[in-house]
Design a protein around this motif. Structure first.
Motif, short mmCIF file in Angstrom:
data_model
loop_
_atom_site.label_atom_id
_atom_site.label_comp_id
_atom_site.label_asym_id
_atom_site.label_seq_id
_atom_site.Cartn_x
_atom_site.Cartn_y
_atom_site.Cartn_z
N UNK A 1 0.86 -1.19 0.00
CA UNK A 1 0.00 0.00 0.00
C UNK A 1 0.89 1.24 0.00
N UNK A 2 0.57 2.17 -0.87
CA UNK A 2 1.30 3.44 -0.89
C UNK A 2 0.82 4.27 0.29
N UNK A 3 1.69 4.43 1.27
CA UNK A 3 1.32 5.21 2.46
C UNK A 3 2.22 6.43 2.50
N UNK A 4 1.70 7.53 1.99
CA UNK A 4 2.42 8.81 1.92
C UNK A 4 3.78 8.65 1.21
N UNK A 5 3.73 7.99 0.05
CA UNK A 5 4.93 7.84 -0.77
C UNK A 5 5.80 6.65 -0.43
N UNK A 6 5.42 5.87 0.56
CA UNK A 6 6.19 4.69 0.95
C UNK A 6 5.35 3.43 0.72
N UNK A 7 5.87 2.48 -0.06
CA UNK A 7 5.14 1.22 -0.23
C UNK A 7 5.32 0.37 1.03
N UNK A 8 4.20 0.00 1.64
CA UNK A 8 4.25 -0.76 2.90
C UNK A 8 3.28 -1.93 2.80
N UNK A 9 3.75 -3.14 3.11
CA UNK A 9 2.81 -4.27 3.15
C UNK A 9 1.73 -4.02 4.20
N UNK A 10 0.52 -4.49 3.93
CA UNK A 10 -0.59 -4.25 4.83
C UNK A 10 -0.30 -4.65 6.27
N UNK A 11 0.29 -5.83 6.46
CA UNK A 11 0.53 -6.26 7.83
C UNK A 11 1.54 -5.36 8.53
N UNK A 12 2.55 -4.90 7.81
CA UNK A 12 3.53 -3.98 8.41
C UNK A 12 2.86 -2.66 8.77
N UNK A 13 1.91 -2.24 7.97
CA UNK A 13 1.17 -1.01 8.28
C UNK A 13 0.40 -1.18 9.59
N UNK A 14 -0.18 -2.34 9.80
CA UNK A 14 -0.90 -2.61 11.05
C UNK A 14 0.07 -2.64 12.24
N UNK A 15 1.25 -3.19 12.05
CA UNK A 15 2.24 -3.19 13.13
C UNK A 15 2.62 -1.75 13.48
#
Length: 151
Positions: free
Chosen positions: A105-119
């Protein structure tokens, strides 16, 4: 990838403490802020509870999904809002599929896997919960729970 149920259990071990922390908060204390530009107790609690919902919905939708802004006028309203936000976030978390958790997922210009985003969301919540402990002590609340629930 870590199991979503393990994640939820770890998150709830912190979120449940947040609910316990609010037991002694009075309506008069909601507007306390330790410095002029800091969040008030009410704003901080709503930020904490709204953030996990925002992160979970972002993972669910695959794109940044802003949370809704909320205000409360009384301590009872704050406790009710926190409880409702917890139920809502948990429902979204439980609905997530392995594919959603693995997606980038693009989170403010950073690609982050969904699970890492939840962490990151859980770490964010823990950080702000620590701030809330300090806020509550500064308002004179002495009876506070341990930082994580054991049951």
């Amino acid at each position: 990838m870590t199991d979503i149920n393990e994640f939820i259990a770890g998150w709830k071990s912190h979120r449940n403490v947040l609910h316990d922390m609010l037991a002694e908060v009075s309506t008069e204390q909601l507007s306390f802020r330790p410095w002029e530009k800091g969040m008030s107790i009410a704003e901080l609690v709503l930020h904490i509870t709204g953030a996990m919902d925002m992160f979970a919905k972002t993972v669910q939708n695959g794109v940044y999904t802003p949370g809704s802004k909320q205000t409360v006028a009384t301590a009872e309203e704050l406790r009710a809002a926190a409880a409702a936000a917890t139920e809502q976030a948990e429902a979204v978390l439980r609905s997530l599929t392995p594919e959603q958790l693995a997606q980038s997922i693009d989170f403010f210009g950073n690609p982050v896997p969904g699970f890492a985003l939840l962490q990151n969301a859980k770490d964010h919540e823990i950080h702000h919960k620590g701030q809330l402990f300090t806020y509550l002590r500064l308002t004179g609340i002495e009876k506070l729970p341990f930082f994580v629930s054991r049951g």
